[in-house]
Write a protein that holds these residues in place. Structure first.
Motif, PDB file in Angstrom:
ATOM      1  N   SER A  14       0.842  -1.199   0.000  1.00 48.57           N
ATOM      2  CA  SER A  14       0.000   0.000   0.000  1.00 48.57           C
ATOM      3  C   SER A  14       0.876   1.248   0.000  1.00 48.57           C
ATOM      4  CB  SER A  14      -0.914   0.004   1.237  1.00 48.57           C
ATOM      5  OG  SER A  14      -0.142  -0.006   2.419  1.00 48.57           O
ATOM      6  N   GLY A  15       0.238   2.383  -0.254  1.00 49.12           N
ATOM      7  CA  GLY A  15       0.969   3.649  -0.262  1.00 49.12           C
ATOM      8  C   GLY A  15       1.725   3.875  -1.552  1.00 49.12           C
ATOM      9  N   LYS A  16       2.927   4.391  -1.436  1.00 51.89           N
ATOM     10  CA  LYS A  16       3.779   4.636  -2.603  1.00 51.89           C
ATOM     11  C   LYS A  16       4.662   3.412  -2.824  1.00 51.89           C
ATOM     12  CE  LYS A  16       3.898   9.662  -2.162  1.00 51.89           C
ATOM     13  NZ  LYS A  16       4.757  10.870  -2.056  1.00 51.89           N
ATOM     14  N   ILE A  17       4.647   2.922  -4.045  1.00 51.17           N
ATOM     15  CA  ILE A  17       5.334   1.657  -4.354  1.00 51.17           C
ATOM     16  C   ILE A  17       6.416   1.873  -5.402  1.00 51.17           C
ATOM     17  CG2 ILE A  17       5.027  -0.756  -5.047  1.00 51.17           C
ATOM     18  CD1 ILE A  17       3.344   0.106  -2.585  1.00 51.17           C
ATOM     19  N   VAL A  18       7.553   1.238  -5.185  1.00 53.88           N
ATOM     20  CA  VAL A  18       8.589   1.135  -6.213  1.00 53.88           C
ATOM     21  C   VAL A  18       8.683  -0.324  -6.632  1.00 53.88           C
ATOM     22  CG1 VAL A  18      11.058   1.269  -6.710  1.00 53.88           C
ATOM     23  CG2 VAL A  18       9.931   3.138  -5.498  1.00 53.88           C
ATOM     24  N   VAL A  19       8.528  -0.561  -7.928  1.00 56.43           N
ATOM     25  CA  VAL A  19       8.719  -1.904  -8.483  1.00 56.43           C
ATOM     26  C   VAL A  19      10.094  -1.922  -9.126  1.00 56.43           C
ATOM     27  CG1 VAL A  19       7.907  -3.633 -10.125  1.00 56.43           C
ATOM     28  CG2 VAL A  19       6.247  -2.207  -8.910  1.00 56.43           C
ATOM     29  N   ILE A  20      10.956  -2.809  -8.639  1.00 56.20           N
ATOM     30  CA  ILE A  20      12.309  -2.889  -9.188  1.00 56.20           C
ATOM     31  C   ILE A  20      12.327  -4.000 -10.235  1.00 56.20           C
ATOM     32  CG2 ILE A  20      14.739  -3.302  -8.666  1.00 56.20           C
ATOM     33  CD1 ILE A  20      14.153  -2.273  -5.830  1.00 56.20           C
ATOM     34  N   GLU A  34      20.472   0.969  -3.211  1.00 54.68           N
ATOM     35  CA  GLU A  34      20.239   0.820  -1.773  1.00 54.68           C
ATOM     36  C   GLU A  34      18.760   1.014  -1.461  1.00 54.68           C
ATOM     37  OE1 GLU A  34      21.827   2.592   2.542  1.00 54.68           O
ATOM     38  OE2 GLU A  34      22.535   3.476   0.649  1.00 54.68           O
ATOM     39  N   ILE A  35      18.299   0.268  -0.448  1.00 51.61           N
ATOM     40  CA  ILE A  35      16.919   0.431   0.017  1.00 51.61           C
ATOM     41  C   ILE A  35      16.959   0.913   1.457  1.00 51.61           C
ATOM     42  CG2 ILE A  35      14.762  -0.759   0.575  1.00 51.61           C
ATOM     43  CD1 ILE A  35      15.378  -2.684  -1.743  1.00 51.61           C
ATOM     44  N   LYS A  36      16.239   2.003   1.731  1.00 45.64           N
ATOM     45  CA  LYS A  36      16.128   2.521   3.087  1.00 45.64           C
ATOM     46  C   LYS A  36      14.674   2.391   3.544  1.00 45.64           C
ATOM     47  CE  LYS A  36      20.064   5.651   2.658  1.00 45.64           C
ATOM     48  NZ  LYS A  36      20.564   7.046   2.832  1.00 45.64           N
ATOM     49  N   GLU A  37      14.401   2.820   4.749  1.00 42.08           N
ATOM     50  CA  GLU A  37      13.084   2.590   5.337  1.00 42.08           C
ATOM     51  C   GLU A  37      11.963   3.222   4.506  1.00 42.08           C
ATOM     52  OE1 GLU A  37      10.623   3.261   9.507  1.00 42.08           O
ATOM     53  OE2 GLU A  37      12.738   3.801   9.386  1.00 42.08           O
ATOM     54  N   LYS A  38      12.173   4.398   3.988  1.00 44.81           N
ATOM     55  CA  LYS A  38      11.121   5.106   3.257  1.00 44.81           C
ATOM     56  C   LYS A  38      11.580   5.609   1.891  1.00 44.81           C
ATOM     57  CE  LYS A  38       7.425   5.228   5.979  1.00 44.81           C
ATOM     58  NZ  LYS A  38       6.083   4.798   5.508  1.00 44.81           N
ATOM     59  N   ILE A  57      13.974   7.874  -4.451  1.00 44.90           N
ATOM     60  CA  ILE A  57      12.540   7.767  -4.750  1.00 44.90           C
ATOM     61  C   ILE A  57      11.813   7.439  -3.444  1.00 44.90           C
ATOM     62  CG2 ILE A  57      10.772   6.623  -6.137  1.00 44.90           C
ATOM     63  CD1 ILE A  57      13.014   5.664  -7.991  1.00 44.90           C
ATOM     64  N   PRO A  58      11.005   8.366  -2.919  1.00 47.97           N
ATOM     65  CA  PRO A  58      10.256   8.087  -1.687  1.00 47.97           C
ATOM     66  C   PRO A  58       9.261   6.939  -1.915  1.00 47.97           C
ATOM     67  CG  PRO A  58      10.186  10.427  -2.267  1.00 47.97           C
ATOM     68  CD  PRO A  58      10.733   9.706  -3.449  1.00 47.97           C
ATOM     69  N   CYS A  59       9.137   6.037  -0.946  1.00 53.00           N
ATOM     70  CA  CYS A  59       8.206   4.917  -1.104  1.00 53.00           C
ATOM     71  C   CYS A  59       7.880   4.288   0.239  1.00 53.00           C
ATOM     72  CB  CYS A  59       8.760   3.871  -2.051  1.00 53.00           C
ATOM     73  SG  CYS A  59      10.249   3.068  -1.443  1.00 53.00           S
ATOM     74  N   ASP A  60       6.790   3.524   0.258  1.00 56.92           N
ATOM     75  CA  ASP A  60       6.384   2.774   1.443  1.00 56.92           C
ATOM     76  C   ASP A  60       6.734   1.297   1.323  1.00 56.92           C
ATOM     77  OD1 ASP A  60       4.932   4.945   2.901  1.00 56.92           O
ATOM     78  OD2 ASP A  60       3.767   4.933   1.038  1.00 56.92           O
ATOM     79  N   SER A  61       6.633   0.766   0.118  1.00 58.61           N
ATOM     80  CA  SER A  61       6.936  -0.650  -0.113  1.00 58.61           C
ATOM     81  C   SER A  61       7.705  -0.812  -1.412  1.00 58.61           C
ATOM     82  CB  SER A  61       5.654  -1.482  -0.180  1.00 58.61           C
ATOM     83  OG  SER A  61       4.973  -1.483   1.050  1.00 58.61           O
ATOM     84  N   ILE A  62       8.480  -1.895  -1.464  1.00 61.19           N
ATOM     85  CA  ILE A  62       9.280  -2.208  -2.655  1.00 61.19           C
ATOM     86  C   ILE A  62       8.933  -3.618  -3.100  1.00 61.19           C
ATOM     87  CG2 ILE A  62      11.620  -2.569  -3.539  1.00 61.19           C
ATOM     88  CD1 ILE A  62      11.154  -0.461  -0.441  1.00 61.19           C
ATOM     89  N   VAL A  63       8.662  -3.757  -4.391  1.00 57.97           N
ATOM     90  CA  VAL A  63       8.394  -5.076  -4.969  1.00 57.97           C
ATOM     91  C   VAL A  63       9.543  -5.411  -5.914  1.00 57.97           C
ATOM     92  CG1 VAL A  63       6.812  -6.510  -6.283  1.00 57.97           C
ATOM     93  CG2 VAL A  63       5.910  -4.657  -4.853  1.00 57.97           C
TER      94      VAL A  63
END
Length: 645
Positions: free
Chosen positions: A506-512, A572-576, A589-595
């Motif tokens: 949910s929220g802002k998503i980044v799909v890698i 790198e992936i950080k908390e947000k 890129i601000p995000c809540d979840s990463i796929v």
């Protein structure tokens, strides 16, 4: 269901057909380099005739020698008649009726640099200083005569009917469409003038065939994506002119290869089944012509409904008969559950046709396509017990072929359901048919009498218990993980878990990952989340999609407002936030979840292979167990292995 209308006879002039099913002209790449019929083409058609089809049309057949490209059938000279006669004889002996599609390809013959491109008006070639000239009056007159001469040869070759192709960007369509035709002579301007070339061709054909031979004509319902092109009202008026000139049947298709409308020519799973039927119904009603409906008709109940509701007189069932040449027989006999349905993947029929790597078309659901003689099912004289590790689409294919050949396959699937990643793919938008096909194939295998064990991973102990003669390893692949700082954070998941419902984002998503799976995940979560950004390290997204599926997927992403970043590497992936390197610059890129959707890696089967080697058990690895690829490859490998055991 009896499908009484679908399997009722129809008479058109002197031609009597046993049912309302038409196998259309489809490119195969099975002709010889110099455009002759091959035994492969004959076997391909006969398989569908034996399967119960009412009328088979040849693939496009060139009428004008200077514009006849290599590897396509030709009827532009008397030398081609004997081969075509061999084709019609074979179709007749098998109990079918044969039609030939007369074709002048225009821009489509550009695949052969020696072929003449005929277009109505001059067209600059992008990136060059060359302009393709518009057709001269002399060329137009020669082309019209060529259609008449070809029709005469078609009669000599024993064809029962002829189809004049006036759609899909080919020469008659390009003259008819104001988008392409900017002539100022008698072949340009008004609709009547733009239709003149086609009407002259129709009259030339009609004057060279018997009175009782029907003439079909393929048209597009309208010009999609071509500004100022043909409307359906224009097509209706043109069809009325064609009727007056001697056309009996209208075959209503859609699409052109000069725009994104090419997706309508070989419609992928993304387009609704029967998407063009209402257009056919309107043209039929307003012209009074016998009409054929076309466009993702892949189910006998669907076909029956179209005919019963009086929307068409016949239906094209094309790719559905590529997937299962016994489609008609199975439907007529009420064995609908045994039909292997086309799912509109386009991997073998369209992608295979345009690919330089594939010698001829194939089908993900039917590896025997184009190999009908070679792949005749041969019963074994030494039945073996074969353990199949994995109940995905490859394992199921191997099981079915082995069982039909008289072997004793045992499918062991680690999960609680059959279908594997093919079933999972069906969770993506517009791909429900793939899930249904995976479930259906599982049921077909069980109904064939194959022993299936769910929740049963293949272990050394299991092999010792079953004591197989041979083992097929079809355990597939699993998602690859990122190897960067922060990759194990709780807000990181993978494409498989999202599509299967195990993970909810949910929220802002980044799909890698911007390949097929990454884009399908983006579509799947669209509307359920706030914002989606797809990050792809290559120079473009969707590189692993076939051309027509790519058109559809990219359109939907654009409409949905999904952002895509290319030449962007996740570092790198950080908390947000996700940190990327794009074109040498670091960005956040601000995000809540990463796929994560960066591909899949074959599952390890070293223990199985080692045990088999040590104990003299022959084993075979197929599909994604070898290397993660498309379903087309997995099914083909499984089928091939099962045919040689």
């Amino acid at each position: 269901m009896a499908f009484d209308k679908l399997f009722s006879p129809i008479k058109i002039r002197g031609l009597e057909l046993k049912n309302r099913v038409m196998f259309p002209a489809m490119g195969t790449k099975m002709a010889t380099e110099d455009k002759f019929v091959t035994q492969q083409i004959i076997d391909y058609h006969v398989a569908r005739v034996v399967g119960g089809c009412g009328l088979n049309f040849s693939e496009v057949c060139s009428v004008y020698a200077p514009a006849a490209p290599k590897k396509f059938l030709s009827i532009a000279g008397d030398e081609y008649t004997p081969g075509l006669k061999k084709l019609t004889d074979a179709i007749h002996i098998a109990g079918g009726k044969a039609g030939v599609q007369l074709w002048l390809g225009g821009l489509a013959v550009g695949s052969d640099p020696t072929a003449m491109i005929i277009i109505p008006s001059p067209m600059p070639v992008p990136g060059t200083e060359y302009t393709i000239p518009g057709a001269s009056l002399e060329t137009i007159n020669e082309a019209v005569k060529a259609f008449g001469d070809a029709a005469k040869r078609a009669v000599e070759a024993g064809f029962d009917t002829i189809e004049f192709h006036a759609g899909h960007n080919y020469v008659p369509h390009s003259f008819l469409s104001p988008f392409f035709n900017r002539r100022e002579d008698e072949y340009g301007g008004s609709l009547e003038n733009r239709a003149r070339f086609s009407i002259e061709c129709i009259k030339a054909i009609r004057s060279n065939i018997p009175e009782d031979m029907p003439l079909f004509m393929r048209v597009v319902a309208q010009d999609d994506y071509l500004e100022g092109g043909l409307t359906i009202e224009d097509i209706i008026e043109f069809c009325k002119m064609a009727k007056e000139a001697g056309v009996d049947v209208i075959d209503v298709s859609r699409g052109n290869f000069s725009s994104a409308a090419i997706k309508y020519e070989v419609p992928p799973v993304d387009l609704p089944r029967g998407f063009n039927v209402e257009n056919a119904a309107r043209i039929r009603k307003e012209t009074g012509l016998i009409t054929v409906a076309v466009g993702r008709i892949n189910d006998p109940s669907q076909a029956e409904g179209i005919l019963e509701s009086d929307k068409a007189d016949m239906v094209v069932i094309g790719r559905a008969q590529l997937a299962d040449p016994e489609f008609c027989n199975k439907a007529k006999e009420g064995k609908v559950d045994t039909i292997i349905k086309c799912v509109g993947c386009n991997q073998g029929c369209y992608d295979g046709f345009v690919s330089t790597e594939m010698p001829f078309i194939t089908c993900m659901r039917n590896p025997a396509l184009g190999r009908e003689a070679e792949y005749t099912m041969v019963k074994t004289d030494s039945p073996k017990k074969v353990l199949i590790a994995g109940g995905g689409i490859a394992g199921l294919e191997a099981a079915m072929v082995l069982k039909k050949r008289g072997h004793n396959p045992i499918v062991c699937e680690a999960s609680d359901a059959l279908g594997g990643q093919f079933a999972l793919a069906g969770a993506a938008p517009r791909k429900e048919e793939m899930r249904e096909a995976a479930i259906s194939r599982g049921k077909q295998v069980v109904n064939e009498g194959v022993e299936v064990r769910l929740n049963t991973p293949v272990t050394i102990e299991l092999i010792e218990e079953i004591k197989p003669d041979e083992v097929i390893i079809a355990i597939g692949s699993s998602p690859m993980s990122l190897n960067i700082p922060g990759a194990n954070q709780p807000n990181v998941t993978n494409s498989h878990d999202v599509l299967s419902g195990k993970s909810v984002v949910s929220g802002k998503i980044v799909v890698i990952g911007g390949g097929l799976v990454g884009l399908e995940v983006a579509e799947y979560i669209h509307g359920k989340v706030e914002d989606i950004t797809v990050v792809e390290m290559l120079d473009q997204v969707a590189k692993d999609l076939g051309e027509l599926r790519k058109v559809s997927v990219m359109e939907n992403l654009y409409v949905g407002g999904v952002k895509t970043l290319t030449n962007a590497k996740c570092i790198e992936i950080k908390e947000k936030e996700v940190i990327i390197d794009k074109d040498g610059n670091t960005e956040s890129i601000p995000c809540d979840s990463i796929v994560v959707a960066i591909g899949a890696r074959s599952r390890n089967f070293d223990a199985i292979s080692k045990y088999c080697e040590e104990n003299g058990i022959r084993y075979h690895a197929v599909g994604d167990a070898v290397r993660a690829r498309r379903a087309l490859n997995a099914v083909a490998e499984a089928s091939e292995v099962a045919r040689v055991i």
